[in-house]
Design a protein around this motif. Sequence first.
Motif, short mmCIF file in Angstrom:
data_model
loop_
_atom_site.label_atom_id
_atom_site.label_comp_id
_atom_site.label_asym_id
_atom_site.label_seq_id
_atom_site.Cartn_x
_atom_site.Cartn_y
_atom_site.Cartn_z
N ARG A 767 4.33 14.06 -37.59
CA ARG A 767 3.79 15.21 -36.85
C ARG A 767 3.74 16.41 -37.80
O ARG A 767 4.55 17.32 -37.72
N PHE A 768 2.77 16.39 -38.68
CA PHE A 768 2.78 17.38 -39.76
C PHE A 768 2.34 18.77 -39.29
O PHE A 768 2.78 19.77 -39.86
N ASP A 769 1.49 18.84 -38.28
CA ASP A 769 1.15 20.16 -37.73
C ASP A 769 2.40 20.83 -37.16
O ASP A 769 2.64 22.03 -37.39
N ASP A 770 3.18 20.05 -36.41
CA ASP A 770 4.43 20.59 -35.86
C ASP A 770 5.40 20.96 -36.97
O ASP A 770 6.08 21.98 -36.90
N ALA A 771 5.46 20.11 -37.99
CA ALA A 771 6.38 20.38 -39.09
C ALA A 771 6.02 21.69 -39.78
O ALA A 771 6.90 22.51 -40.09
N TYR A 772 4.73 21.91 -40.02
CA TYR A 772 4.32 23.15 -40.68
C TYR A 772 4.64 24.36 -39.79
O TYR A 772 5.11 25.39 -40.27
N ALA A 773 4.40 24.22 -38.51
CA ALA A 773 4.69 25.33 -37.59
C ALA A 773 6.18 25.65 -37.59
O ALA A 773 6.58 26.83 -37.58
N ASP A 774 7.01 24.60 -37.60
CA ASP A 774 8.46 24.82 -37.61
C ASP A 774 8.91 25.49 -38.91
O ASP A 774 9.68 26.47 -38.89
N LEU A 775 8.43 24.98 -40.03
CA LEU A 775 8.91 25.47 -41.32
C LEU A 775 8.35 26.84 -41.68
O LEU A 775 9.03 27.64 -42.34
N SER A 776 7.14 27.12 -41.26
CA SER A 776 6.54 28.41 -41.63
C SER A 776 7.25 29.58 -40.95
O SER A 776 7.17 30.72 -41.43
N ARG A 777 7.94 29.32 -39.85
CA ARG A 777 8.68 30.39 -39.18
C ARG A 777 9.76 30.98 -40.10
O ARG A 777 10.11 32.15 -39.98
N ILE A 778 10.28 30.15 -41.00
CA ILE A 778 11.37 30.60 -41.87
C ILE A 778 10.89 31.70 -42.82
O ILE A 778 11.70 32.52 -43.27
N LEU A 779 9.59 31.74 -43.10
CA LEU A 779 9.06 32.74 -44.02
C LEU A 779 8.37 33.90 -43.32
O LEU A 779 7.83 34.78 -43.98
N ASP A 780 8.39 33.91 -42.01
CA ASP A 780 7.75 34.98 -41.25
C ASP A 780 8.75 36.11 -41.03
O ASP A 780 9.71 35.95 -40.28
N PRO A 781 8.57 37.27 -41.66
CA PRO A 781 9.56 38.35 -41.54
C PRO A 781 9.79 38.82 -40.12
O PRO A 781 10.84 39.42 -39.82
N THR A 782 8.85 38.58 -39.22
CA THR A 782 9.02 39.01 -37.84
C THR A 782 9.77 37.99 -36.99
O THR A 782 10.05 38.26 -35.82
N ASP A 783 10.07 36.84 -37.56
CA ASP A 783 10.72 35.76 -36.81
C ASP A 783 12.23 35.80 -37.04
O ASP A 783 12.68 36.00 -38.17
N PRO A 784 13.04 35.63 -35.99
CA PRO A 784 14.49 35.65 -36.19
C PRO A 784 15.01 34.50 -37.04
O PRO A 784 16.17 34.52 -37.47
N ALA A 785 14.16 33.49 -37.31
CA ALA A 785 14.57 32.39 -38.19
C ALA A 785 14.36 32.72 -39.66
O ALA A 785 14.69 31.91 -40.52
N CYS A 786 13.83 33.89 -39.95
CA CYS A 786 13.59 34.29 -41.34
C CYS A 786 14.86 34.95 -41.88
O CYS A 786 15.31 35.96 -41.36
N GLN A 787 15.40 34.38 -42.94
CA GLN A 787 16.58 34.94 -43.59
C GLN A 787 16.25 35.16 -45.06
O GLN A 787 15.77 34.26 -45.74
N LEU A 788 16.50 36.36 -45.54
CA LEU A 788 16.01 36.77 -46.85
C LEU A 788 16.39 35.78 -47.95
O LEU A 788 15.53 35.34 -48.73
N ALA A 789 17.64 35.41 -48.05
CA ALA A 789 18.07 34.55 -49.14
C ALA A 789 17.59 33.12 -48.97
O ALA A 789 17.31 32.43 -49.96
#
Length: 993
Positions: A767-789
């Motif tokens: 499920r690569f569309d879902d995988a990309y959606a899940d992982l891209s949240r980590i790089l979205d500065p507005t998302d609480p899953a984004c952590q600088l380090a």
Amino acid sequence: MPLYGRKAELAALADLIADLRGRSDLQDRGGLGDSGGLPHCGGLRNGGGVLIRGEAGIGKSALVAEAASAASAAGLRVLTTTGVQAERDLAYAGLHQLLYPVRAAVDTLPARQRTALRDALGLGEDPEPAATQPGTPPDGAVSSGAAQTGVFLVGLAALTLLAEVAAARPLLVVVEDAHWLDRASADVLAFVARRIESEPIAMIVTLREGEPSPLLEAGLAAMPVGRLTGEAAAELLDATAPGLAPPVRARLLEEAAGNPLALTELPATVTGLGTTGSGGSGGSGAMGAMGAMGTTGAGGLGAGGSLVPLGERLERAFTARYATLPAPARTALLVAALNESESVAETLAATARLLGPEPLTGTSVPAQPLAGAEVEILVPAVEARLVELGGGTIRFRHPLMRSAIPAAAPLPDRRRAHLALAETLGEQPVRRAWHRAAATAGPDEGVAAELDRAAAEARRRGAAAAAVAALEEAARLSEEREGKALRLLRAAELAVESGRRDVAERLVAEAREVGLSPRRRATAAWLLSGFEDGVREDVSRVRELAGLAASIAAEGHVEPAVRILWGAAMRCFWSEPGQDARRLVLSVADDLPLPARDPRLVAIVAYAAPFERGESVLGGLRELAGAAGADPEVDRYLGSAAMQVGAFDLAARLSAAAAPGLRAQGRLGLLPRALAVQAWTSARLGDLATAVPAAEEAARLAGETGQPFMYGLATAVQAEIAALRGDSERARALADEAERVALPAGARPVLATVQLARGLAAMSEGRFDDAYADLSRILDPTDPACQLALRACFLAELTEAALRAGRVAAVRDVLHGLEPLAASAPSPALHVGLRYARAVLAPEEEAEELFAAALRADLTAWPAERARLHLAFGEWLRRRRRAVESRMHLRTARDAFDALGLAAWGERARLELRGAGESSPSRDPDAWDRLTPHELSIAQLAAEGLTNREIGQRLYLSHRTVGTHLHRIFPKLGVSSRADLARVLQTYERPDE
């Protein structure tokens, strides 16, 4: 007398004892009645325990007495402790009572455990430490759970001792009135209760309904005990007081409302005798019963017309019985009620001081000669069924009797009784201080200083709750406002260390009311930030804490400043305060008069600026790593710093170096932090043999020590591991659990790891569309899953998901934005991810050289990343019809993934190999498939040659529990010896590079 209406409870306790003893015919040898058990008390096999809960007087002690009697008759050993209200502030008082009969065996314990337990039980030889002066300022809270250091080491020692005792005879541990245990004893017993499932030990605990206790969360089976049915209540009353007039009998049944204590004690007020008799049912007797039950003519109603609570009515009945005793007996009974010890000798010695020819000034009891206060003085109290004597002890027949007597005594008498006890206990300074405090009405700096010393002693023994209580009482008796405020702040700091937020908030509020200087007000505000690393606080606190650290450092208090600044830096990990706040933390750190290579300073800089200062941090880490193992707390700091700057191999090594020292020191508040970093970085490196047991233990200990976000982080790592092994269902369940903990507070590292686990699970299922959606949240500065380090740590996964989901343009933009950062930041994780991404996204004419360049990089410590590169290069070659060349890379990837236990990735390599014309043998289940994480940890240590005792000390288990686990492990792996175990586990070590 039989227990009426308790057949089911007795049967469940019979099952517990039968399971412990290993026999099914216990009831034939003086057991508890028909076995059969209760659904909510089942599953108690060869250990475990039960928590009996109910209101006062409901019969909990009677059930325990029956169980203990049956256990003794069956040949079991029984050890008992009873919580006493007067002992709640005396560190380890309950544990001392429990272990005193087996104290000789303490000397057989391992050295560190022996020292810890001897200190806890007051058997050590260390001199009493000097108290901290009242004017000494709090120097900053230590990490959450640090005050539990002594408690957990004492807990392991107690567990080892009890296991040794149980080896000779199965052991029943009885803990009565757990709500009155001192906190240190309750914590130790909860620790033990969680770890006796494989021991020939059972624990029975009684707890008053509605009262808190650490034992509530100790995994004991619940046995709620309610009031008797009408039929059972009538049977008990008739057996206790036969021949009552029908109106009196009916009224007693109504007033008692099924409470067994009321049914056995209230009738005594009717007959004027004990609980037996043949009459006493006339009119005057009935009126006596009404009065003793607290009536005013309306029966059970107070002056305001409200029903008097049953406990109060019982206390009145006991008080009335107490009032009929001779004056000397009343005095002795008052002393016994106020004394936290059951020693008859202590009670009589203090009584003699009160009733001697020259009694203590101010007492209202009559002065008369009394030669040594002989035990006969207590006979009237025994005949009145208030106390029991035996074996040199005096015990109240029920805790309500003990509490009713001081309440009925005049205040001057209580004070003189406390003073008499204080004089009697001259060689026991802690107990003496508490009695002197109880006898002191106004400020008294001398008594306050004694309590300071009692607090210092309690803290030395790891009993933070007792230290807090002593400091709070010392504050009450302080003569100066400054001393009062500082004692309250010291108590608040200890409450923070022990995780008692409600207590800390109350103490800080009281200190503020007393009056604080500006700096003390700032310190008071900061103290409360020690909870949960400030995760739930507003991010503006980062700037506030940084400013506070700067001001304190400017006054010359460097150590407190470092601690406060560390708290600010930790918030930069768990939340995102913004670049301005991060720069302020850096500015304060730069100005601290500390060496550049101070480990704390290196860690603070890493948290605040993982990329901008990455080069200096890595330089400091490499320089300091040479001394790894010298100081576990330093190693923990450095391991955390290495994780921030993407040096996962160094982070895993430093955290691994920290763990043994933290274990040995009993610092179970810090240990899960080191283990969580070790698990997180090891999973990223593909070292599941390390990550699996580390994550399991980190989650277990974080839950036990009250660290929810460390628990969430370790659970999220477990989810990632499950995804890497191809267990998507488990990965999703664990990710959901971690998210439930982290999302309300916005704990960013946990949420980032959750998204990684979900992305990996989606990729393994195609499920690569879902995988990309899940992982891209980590790089979205507005998302609480984004952590600088951490945003730069998952580029390989993100790139692959984007490539297969047709999102190449989007991921190119992301990578383009990271290239300038890579030019200045030496983060190994960032560069490993970018090398992979450049190769798989490159134009055809550039890709092969980029793959080759990526594989030429030193990836010795990064086997999973190297295997991923081989897989991607093999796929690239096969799709260009270069099947023969692809096989070498795909084969290398398959073998590496299999060795690492990365089942999902190994299956992908097999599929690609089949497409390239080469079949692969099926992968047999390995140790990680056959063993639980806990079992894997034990198996690994056994394979290293550690004895069961050594393994138990490392994992905070008894060595007998370790032996039980090994008996389960050997058949699972098809081995019969430790040598075979080592050979089998070597199969699953990381491949040589």
